[in-house]
Design a protein around this motif. Structure first.
Motif, short mmCIF file in Angstrom:
data_model
loop_
_atom_site.label_atom_id
_atom_site.label_comp_id
_atom_site.label_asym_id
_atom_site.label_seq_id
_atom_site.Cartn_x
_atom_site.Cartn_y
_atom_site.Cartn_z
N UNK A 76 0.69 -6.49 -6.10
CA UNK A 76 1.16 -5.15 -5.76
C UNK A 76 1.95 -5.14 -4.45
N UNK A 77 1.63 -6.06 -3.56
CA UNK A 77 2.41 -6.14 -2.31
C UNK A 77 3.83 -6.63 -2.59
N UNK A 78 3.99 -7.39 -3.67
CA UNK A 78 5.30 -7.95 -3.99
C UNK A 78 6.14 -7.03 -4.88
N UNK A 79 5.47 -6.03 -5.48
CA UNK A 79 6.18 -5.07 -6.34
C UNK A 79 5.87 -3.68 -5.82
N UNK A 80 6.82 -3.12 -5.08
CA UNK A 80 6.61 -1.80 -4.49
C UNK A 80 6.71 -0.71 -5.53
N UNK A 81 6.04 0.41 -5.26
CA UNK A 81 6.10 1.54 -6.21
C UNK A 81 6.28 2.84 -5.46
N UNK A 82 7.21 3.64 -5.94
CA UNK A 82 7.49 4.96 -5.37
C UNK A 82 7.18 5.98 -6.45
N UNK A 83 6.33 6.96 -6.12
CA UNK A 83 5.82 7.90 -7.10
C UNK A 83 6.61 9.22 -7.08
N UNK A 84 6.31 10.07 -8.06
CA UNK A 84 6.93 11.40 -8.10
C UNK A 84 6.57 12.19 -6.85
N UNK A 85 5.30 12.13 -6.49
CA UNK A 85 4.82 12.83 -5.29
C UNK A 85 4.63 11.79 -4.20
N UNK A 86 4.92 12.17 -3.00
CA UNK A 86 5.22 11.22 -1.94
C UNK A 86 3.99 10.48 -1.43
N UNK A 87 2.81 11.09 -1.52
CA UNK A 87 1.56 10.43 -1.15
C UNK A 87 1.57 9.89 0.28
N UNK A 88 2.21 10.61 1.17
CA UNK A 88 2.20 10.22 2.58
C UNK A 88 0.89 10.68 3.23
#
Length: 256
Positions: A76-88
Protein backbone atom coordinates in the motif's frame (compact mmCIF):
# COMPACT_ATOMS: atom_id res chain seq x y z
CA UNK A 1 3.24 -3.08 -13.38
CA UNK A 2 -0.26 -4.25 -12.40
CA UNK A 3 -1.78 -7.46 -13.77
CA UNK A 4 -5.44 -8.26 -13.01
CA UNK A 5 -6.56 -11.78 -13.90
CA UNK A 6 -10.12 -13.10 -13.72
CA UNK A 7 -11.04 -11.26 -10.52
CA UNK A 8 -14.27 -12.24 -8.80
CA UNK A 9 -15.57 -10.38 -5.75
CA UNK A 10 -18.86 -10.76 -3.90
CA UNK A 11 -20.51 -9.07 -0.96
CA UNK A 12 -22.68 -11.86 0.48
CA UNK A 13 -24.99 -12.84 -2.41
CA UNK A 14 -24.09 -9.85 -4.58
CA UNK A 15 -21.35 -10.67 -7.07
CA UNK A 16 -19.79 -7.29 -7.83
CA UNK A 17 -16.83 -8.35 -9.99
CA UNK A 18 -17.41 -11.22 -12.43
CA UNK A 19 -14.07 -12.08 -13.97
CA UNK A 20 -12.23 -8.80 -14.59
CA UNK A 21 -8.98 -9.12 -16.53
CA UNK A 22 -6.73 -6.27 -17.62
CA UNK A 23 -3.23 -4.89 -17.08
CA UNK A 24 -1.47 -1.57 -16.60
CA UNK A 25 2.08 -1.01 -17.78
CA UNK A 26 4.55 1.33 -16.12
CA UNK A 27 3.80 4.95 -17.01
CA UNK A 28 0.34 4.22 -18.39
CA UNK A 29 -2.87 5.99 -17.43
CA UNK A 30 -5.92 3.72 -17.51
CA UNK A 31 -9.39 5.11 -16.85
CA UNK A 32 -12.35 3.01 -15.74
CA UNK A 33 -15.76 4.35 -16.64
CA UNK A 34 -19.25 2.91 -16.21
CA UNK A 35 -22.55 3.26 -14.39
CA UNK A 36 -22.98 3.24 -10.63
CA UNK A 37 -22.70 -0.22 -9.14
CA UNK A 38 -20.60 -1.63 -11.97
CA UNK A 39 -17.71 -2.50 -9.62
CA UNK A 40 -15.21 0.25 -10.43
CA UNK A 41 -14.45 1.35 -6.87
CA UNK A 42 -14.43 -2.23 -5.61
CA UNK A 43 -11.81 -3.12 -8.21
CA UNK A 44 -9.56 -0.31 -7.03
CA UNK A 45 -9.91 -1.44 -3.43
CA UNK A 46 -8.93 -4.97 -4.46
CA UNK A 47 -5.84 -3.67 -6.26
CA UNK A 48 -4.68 -1.87 -3.11
CA UNK A 49 -5.57 -4.71 -0.76
CA UNK A 50 -8.40 -2.90 1.01
CA UNK A 51 -10.76 -5.66 -0.14
CA UNK A 52 -10.11 -9.36 -0.57
CA UNK A 53 -11.32 -11.28 -3.63
CA UNK A 54 -12.55 -14.84 -3.97
CA UNK A 55 -11.09 -15.89 -7.31
CA UNK A 56 -8.36 -14.81 -9.69
CA UNK A 57 -5.18 -12.90 -8.93
CA UNK A 58 -3.76 -9.40 -8.86
CA UNK A 59 -0.03 -9.00 -9.33
CA UNK A 60 1.21 -5.52 -8.43
CA UNK A 61 4.87 -4.54 -8.61
CA UNK A 62 5.77 -8.21 -8.97
CA UNK A 63 3.86 -9.39 -5.87
CA UNK A 64 0.47 -11.01 -5.48
CA UNK A 65 -2.00 -8.72 -3.73
CA UNK A 66 -3.44 -10.46 -0.69
CA UNK A 67 -5.45 -8.36 1.76
CA UNK A 68 -4.54 -10.80 4.55
CA UNK A 69 -0.80 -10.90 3.83
CA UNK A 70 1.60 -9.64 6.46
CA UNK A 71 3.36 -7.40 3.95
CA UNK A 72 0.19 -5.78 2.55
CA UNK A 73 1.02 -2.42 4.16
CA UNK A 74 4.33 -2.38 2.30
CA UNK A 75 2.44 -2.75 -0.96
CA UNK A 76 0.00 0.00 0.00
CA UNK A 77 2.93 2.35 0.55
CA UNK A 78 3.99 1.71 -3.05
CA UNK A 79 0.51 2.20 -4.52
CA UNK A 80 -1.06 5.46 -3.41
CA UNK A 81 -4.82 5.92 -3.31
CA UNK A 82 -6.90 9.08 -3.50
CA UNK A 83 -10.56 8.73 -2.50
CA UNK A 84 -13.76 10.58 -3.38
CA UNK A 85 -13.75 12.15 0.07
CA UNK A 86 -10.52 13.67 1.18
CA UNK A 87 -10.09 11.90 4.55
CA UNK A 88 -7.75 14.56 5.88
CA UNK A 89 -7.06 14.82 9.61
CA UNK A 90 -9.20 17.82 10.59
CA UNK A 91 -7.01 18.73 13.57
CA UNK A 92 -3.82 18.89 11.49
CA UNK A 93 -2.68 21.55 9.04
CA UNK A 94 -2.18 20.84 5.36
CA UNK A 95 1.55 20.53 5.99
CA UNK A 96 1.06 18.16 8.92
CA UNK A 97 -1.35 16.01 6.91
CA UNK A 98 1.27 15.55 4.19
CA UNK A 99 4.08 14.90 6.71
CA UNK A 100 2.11 12.29 8.67
CA UNK A 101 2.85 9.23 6.51
CA UNK A 102 6.57 9.77 5.96
CA UNK A 103 7.15 10.36 9.68
CA UNK A 104 4.96 7.73 11.29
CA UNK A 105 4.95 5.04 8.59
CA UNK A 106 8.29 5.45 6.80
CA UNK A 107 10.10 6.74 9.92
CA UNK A 108 11.62 9.64 8.03
CA UNK A 109 13.32 12.40 10.05
CA UNK A 110 10.92 15.26 10.67
CA UNK A 111 13.13 17.82 8.90
CA UNK A 112 13.29 15.86 5.63
CA UNK A 113 9.56 15.00 5.84
CA UNK A 114 8.76 18.68 6.26
CA UNK A 115 10.88 19.69 3.29
CA UNK A 116 9.24 17.02 1.12
CA UNK A 117 5.76 18.12 2.27
CA UNK A 118 6.47 21.77 1.45
CA UNK A 119 7.79 20.78 -1.99
CA UNK A 120 4.71 18.69 -2.68
CA UNK A 121 2.28 21.37 -1.56
CA UNK A 122 4.07 23.76 -3.89
CA UNK A 123 3.78 21.16 -6.65
CA UNK A 124 -0.01 21.00 -6.26
CA UNK A 125 -0.29 24.79 -6.07
CA UNK A 126 -0.84 25.10 -2.31
CA UNK A 127 2.47 26.42 -1.07
CA UNK A 128 0.69 29.33 0.58
CA UNK A 129 -1.70 27.03 2.49
CA UNK A 130 0.80 25.03 4.56
CA UNK A 131 -0.61 26.27 7.87
CA UNK A 132 -4.28 26.08 6.90
CA UNK A 133 -6.55 23.46 8.44
CA UNK A 134 -8.88 21.40 6.22
CA UNK A 135 -11.93 23.41 7.34
CA UNK A 136 -10.22 26.54 6.00
CA UNK A 137 -9.72 25.00 2.54
CA UNK A 138 -12.11 24.55 -0.37
CA UNK A 139 -12.99 21.05 -1.50
CA UNK A 140 -10.61 21.31 -4.43
CA UNK A 141 -7.80 22.44 -2.16
CA UNK A 142 -8.48 19.60 0.26
CA UNK A 143 -8.32 17.07 -2.57
CA UNK A 144 -5.03 18.53 -3.74
CA UNK A 145 -3.67 18.15 -0.19
CA UNK A 146 -4.87 14.53 -0.29
CA UNK A 147 -2.95 14.00 -3.55
CA UNK A 148 0.18 15.56 -2.03
CA UNK A 149 -0.23 13.33 1.03
CA UNK A 150 -0.32 10.25 -1.18
CA UNK A 151 2.69 11.42 -3.20
CA UNK A 152 4.64 11.94 0.03
CA UNK A 153 4.96 8.16 0.33
CA UNK A 154 6.83 8.10 -3.03
CA UNK A 155 4.40 5.64 -4.66
CA UNK A 156 5.21 3.81 -7.89
CA UNK A 157 1.56 3.97 -8.97
CA UNK A 158 -1.53 5.95 -8.00
CA UNK A 159 -5.17 4.92 -7.80
CA UNK A 160 -7.86 7.61 -8.02
CA UNK A 161 -11.42 6.73 -7.01
CA UNK A 162 -13.62 9.41 -8.60
CA UNK A 163 -11.46 12.17 -7.10
CA UNK A 164 -13.68 15.00 -8.38
CA UNK A 165 -17.14 13.56 -7.66
CA UNK A 166 -17.50 15.33 -4.29
CA UNK A 167 -16.45 18.71 -5.66
CA UNK A 168 -18.48 21.65 -6.85
CA UNK A 169 -18.16 21.99 -10.65
CA UNK A 170 -15.99 25.11 -10.47
CA UNK A 171 -13.40 23.24 -8.37
CA UNK A 172 -13.03 20.18 -10.58
CA UNK A 173 -10.52 21.75 -12.97
CA UNK A 174 -7.90 22.50 -10.33
CA UNK A 175 -7.76 18.84 -9.26
CA UNK A 176 -7.73 17.52 -12.83
CA UNK A 177 -4.85 19.87 -13.68
CA UNK A 178 -2.75 18.28 -10.93
CA UNK A 179 -3.62 14.82 -12.24
CA UNK A 180 -2.76 15.86 -15.79
CA UNK A 181 0.64 17.04 -14.56
CA UNK A 182 1.23 13.72 -12.79
CA UNK A 183 0.40 11.85 -15.97
CA UNK A 184 2.76 14.10 -17.95
CA UNK A 185 5.50 13.28 -15.45
CA UNK A 186 5.06 9.57 -16.15
CA UNK A 187 3.15 8.46 -13.06
CA UNK A 188 1.37 5.15 -13.50
CA UNK A 189 -2.30 5.84 -12.77
CA UNK A 190 -5.59 3.96 -12.61
CA UNK A 191 -8.47 6.41 -12.49
CA UNK A 192 -12.15 5.74 -11.86
CA UNK A 193 -13.81 8.83 -13.27
CA UNK A 194 -16.92 10.35 -14.81
CA UNK A 195 -14.82 13.15 -16.36
CA UNK A 196 -14.90 12.02 -19.96
CA UNK A 197 -12.80 14.92 -21.26
CA UNK A 198 -10.03 13.99 -18.83
CA UNK A 199 -10.19 10.35 -19.90
CA UNK A 200 -10.11 11.33 -23.58
CA UNK A 201 -7.17 13.70 -23.19
CA UNK A 202 -5.00 11.82 -20.68
CA UNK A 203 -5.77 8.09 -20.67
CA UNK A 204 -3.75 5.64 -22.71
CA UNK A 205 -6.62 3.20 -22.40
CA UNK A 206 -10.24 3.28 -21.25
CA UNK A 207 -12.11 0.31 -19.76
CA UNK A 208 -15.90 0.38 -19.71
CA UNK A 209 -17.14 -1.66 -16.77
CA UNK A 210 -20.76 -2.81 -16.67
CA UNK A 211 -22.32 -5.21 -14.14
CA UNK A 212 -18.95 -6.40 -12.93
CA UNK A 213 -17.41 -7.10 -16.33
CA UNK A 214 -15.21 -5.16 -18.72
CA UNK A 215 -17.52 -4.83 -21.72
CA UNK A 216 -15.19 -2.72 -23.86
CA UNK A 217 -11.55 -1.74 -23.62
CA UNK A 218 -9.20 0.11 -25.91
CA UNK A 219 -7.47 3.41 -26.71
CA UNK A 220 -9.32 6.35 -25.17
CA UNK A 221 -10.20 8.00 -28.47
CA UNK A 222 -11.65 4.78 -29.87
CA UNK A 223 -13.75 3.82 -26.85
CA UNK A 224 -15.07 7.32 -26.19
CA UNK A 225 -15.61 8.44 -29.78
CA UNK A 226 -16.38 5.22 -31.65
CA UNK A 227 -17.43 2.52 -29.17
CA UNK A 228 -18.37 -0.81 -30.71
CA UNK A 229 -20.48 -2.27 -27.89
CA UNK A 230 -24.12 -1.22 -27.51
CA UNK A 231 -23.84 -0.91 -23.71
CA UNK A 232 -20.90 1.48 -24.10
CA UNK A 233 -22.75 3.49 -26.73
CA UNK A 234 -25.83 3.80 -24.52
CA UNK A 235 -23.79 4.81 -21.47
CA UNK A 236 -21.91 7.51 -23.37
CA UNK A 237 -25.12 8.85 -24.89
CA UNK A 238 -26.59 9.20 -21.41
CA UNK A 239 -23.46 10.76 -19.94
CA UNK A 240 -22.52 13.07 -22.80
CA UNK A 241 -26.00 13.78 -24.15
CA UNK A 242 -27.34 12.68 -27.46
CA UNK A 243 -30.19 10.75 -29.05
CA UNK A 244 -31.33 9.25 -25.74
CA UNK A 245 -32.29 12.78 -24.59
CA UNK A 246 -31.32 12.07 -20.99
CA UNK A 247 -31.69 15.00 -18.66
CA UNK A 248 -28.50 16.40 -17.06
CA UNK A 249 -29.47 14.89 -13.71
CA UNK A 250 -29.99 11.48 -15.28
CA UNK A 251 -26.64 11.72 -17.00
CA UNK A 252 -24.88 12.46 -13.74
CA UNK A 253 -26.59 9.52 -12.07
CA UNK A 254 -25.44 7.29 -14.91
CA UNK A 255 -21.78 8.12 -14.44
CA UNK A 256 -21.45 6.51 -11.04
Amino acid sequence: MIEIRDIHKSFKDNEVLKGVTTSVAEGQVVCFIGPSGSGKSTLLRCINGFESYEKGSIIALGKKVDAQAKDINELRRSIGMVFQHFNLFPHRTALENVMEGPIYVNREPRASARKKAVDLLNRVGLGSKCDAYPAQLSGGQQQRVAIARSLAMSPKAMLFDEPTSALDPELVGEVLSVMRALAADGMTMIVVTHEMSFARDVADRVCFLHSGRIVEEGPAAQVLSSPTESKTQDFLRRVLGGPSKSSPSQAMQSCG
